[in-house]
Design an enzyme around this catalytic site. Structure first.
Site, PDB file in Angstrom:
ATOM      1  N   GLN A   9       0.838  -1.202   0.000  1.00 15.81           N
ATOM      2  CA  GLN A   9       0.000   0.000   0.000  1.00 15.81           C
ATOM      3  C   GLN A   9       0.870   1.247   0.000  1.00 15.81           C
ATOM      4  OE1 GLN A   9      -3.123  -0.530   2.791  1.00 15.81           O
ATOM      5  NE2 GLN A   9      -3.994   1.495   2.539  1.00 15.81           N
ATOM      6  N   SER A  88       4.388  -6.281   3.037  1.00 24.72           N
ATOM      7  CA  SER A  88       3.038  -6.230   3.612  1.00 24.72           C
ATOM      8  C   SER A  88       2.017  -6.786   2.611  1.00 24.72           C
ATOM      9  CB  SER A  88       2.709  -4.794   4.036  1.00 24.72           C
ATOM     10  OG  SER A  88       1.516  -4.743   4.772  1.00 24.72           O
ATOM     11  N   LEU A  89       1.119  -5.950   2.106  1.00 24.57           N
ATOM     12  CA  LEU A  89       0.144  -6.358   1.092  1.00 24.57           C
ATOM     13  C   LEU A  89       0.813  -7.086  -0.077  1.00 24.57           C
ATOM     14  CD1 LEU A  89      -2.609  -6.095  -0.497  1.00 24.57           C
ATOM     15  CD2 LEU A  89      -1.752  -3.866  -1.239  1.00 24.57           C
ATOM     16  N   ARG A 113      -9.129  -8.562   3.453  1.00 17.01           N
ATOM     17  CA  ARG A 113      -8.102  -7.948   4.296  1.00 17.01           C
ATOM     18  C   ARG A 113      -8.310  -6.437   4.379  1.00 17.01           C
ATOM     19  NH1 ARG A 113      -2.723  -5.659   3.495  1.00 17.01           N
ATOM     20  NH2 ARG A 113      -1.174  -6.517   4.952  1.00 17.01           N
ATOM     21  N   HIS A 195       0.021  -3.326  11.240  1.00 12.87           N
ATOM     22  CA  HIS A 195       1.120  -4.116  11.819  1.00 12.87           C
ATOM     23  C   HIS A 195       1.380  -3.775  13.293  1.00 12.87           C
ATOM     24  CE1 HIS A 195       1.823  -5.761   7.875  1.00 12.87           C
ATOM     25  NE2 HIS A 195       1.833  -4.536   7.397  1.00 12.87           N
ATOM     26  N   GLN A 244       0.881 -11.816   9.983  1.00 14.87           N
ATOM     27  CA  GLN A 244       1.438 -10.589   9.402  1.00 14.87           C
ATOM     28  C   GLN A 244       0.694  -9.315   9.812  1.00 14.87           C
ATOM     29  OE1 GLN A 244       0.552  -8.622   5.833  1.00 14.87           O
ATOM     30  NE2 GLN A 244       2.247  -9.597   4.747  1.00 14.87           N
TER      31      GLN A 244
END
Length: 294
Positions: A9, A88-89, A113, A195, A244
């Protein structure tokens, strides 16, 4: 060895993916499939929407995923990864690239998500901040010493760590970090504390969806944000993907392990050039570039 890396992102841009749609029949087909799966025309927003339109969480995450995952499909026979990783993503795009997940299942998970994270963000006022110019250990210590929820969230490269948590705690930590010598402590324009422990409701929601999705044996290892090491076992990949959301993105450590395991050419697939810039800061001896589509 070729290491393919996939952004997360923040990499979105106005008009993203239009060139792929117009030039490649396989991309057009996948984008149209995505519109059907999501139940709205994400292509209209990606190709013609404003930067503000693209900032909506339900749009941003699928849009970045689609750009990267479809780009890896367009690369065709040239796409032969020895290892993959995503920030991440970006881990979802990486898992499509190494054939752990099929395109449709991955997109459904990304959409779930995004919506789960958006809901979690609305429960408590929270944010993230970029800390520049301090050792990781100093940032970690000050987060621990600060009242409230604030944690190290993204280990992007040496001297660049993002913290995440309740807004008041993040702001207080930023002041202490400046006093400790941080070059910058900058609150980021994000929807919430990604996170961090504040994403627990989203983690629980996503866990059920991931558990009910078929994960296959990958064609090459994925270096996951949580463990930073090569993972090939589908059940372990699932477990790490669930963890995660509330765990830090250990990008610095992942890249170092990829290099240690033979990664010498890092190729960024998807929007932007952020990750290749981070790779150069983590290890200037390796090559890093954007994927080239013929």
């Amino acid at each position: 060895m070729k290491a393919y890396i996939f952004p997360g992102q923040g990499a979105q841009f106005v008009g993203m993916g239009l060139d792929l749609y117009e030039k490649y029949p396989v991309a057009q087909e996948l984008f149209e499939d995505a519109n059907s799966i999501l139940g709205f025309s994400i292509t209209d927003i990606m190709f013609e929407g404003t930067a503000e339109d693209l900032k909506q969480t339900k749009v941003t995450q699928p849009a970045v995923f689609l750009h990267a995952a479809i780009m890896s499909k367009v690369l065709g026979e040239d796409f032969k990864p020895d290892m993959v990783a995503g920030h991440s993503l970006g881990e979802f795009s990486a898992l499509v690239a190494n054939k752990t997940l099929n395109f449709e299942d991955a997109l459904k998970l990304v959409s779930k998500r995004a919506l789960a994270m958006q809901k979690a963000c609305e429960i408590q006022e929270s944010t993230m901040a970029a800390i520049l110019g301090l050792d990781d250990e100093v940032v970690e210590r000050i987060c621990e010493e600060t009242a409230g929820i604030v944690v190290a969230a993204n280990y992007n490269c040496p001297g660049q760590l993002v913290i995440s948590g309740a807004t008041a705690a993040v702001e207080a930590a930023c002041e202490k970090l400046k006093e400790a010598g941080a070059r910058r402590a900058l609150i980021l324009p994000v929807g919430g504390a990604f996170h961090s422990p504040l994403m627990e409701p989203a983690r629980e929601e996503l866990a059920a969806a991931i558990e009910n999705t078929d994960f296959k044996a990958p064609i090459c290892p994925v270096y996951q944000n949580v463990t930073t090491t090569a993972v090939n076992d589908p059940s372990e990949i699932k477990k790490n993907l669930i963890a995660q959301l509330t765990a830090p993105v250990k990008w610095t450590q992942s890249v170092r392990n990829m290099v240690k395991d033979g990664g010498s050419h890092f190729i960024e697939v998807g929007p932007g050039k952020v990750l290749q810039g981070l790779v150069k800061k983590i290890d200037p001896t390796v090559e890093s570039a954007s994927a080239i589509i013929s």
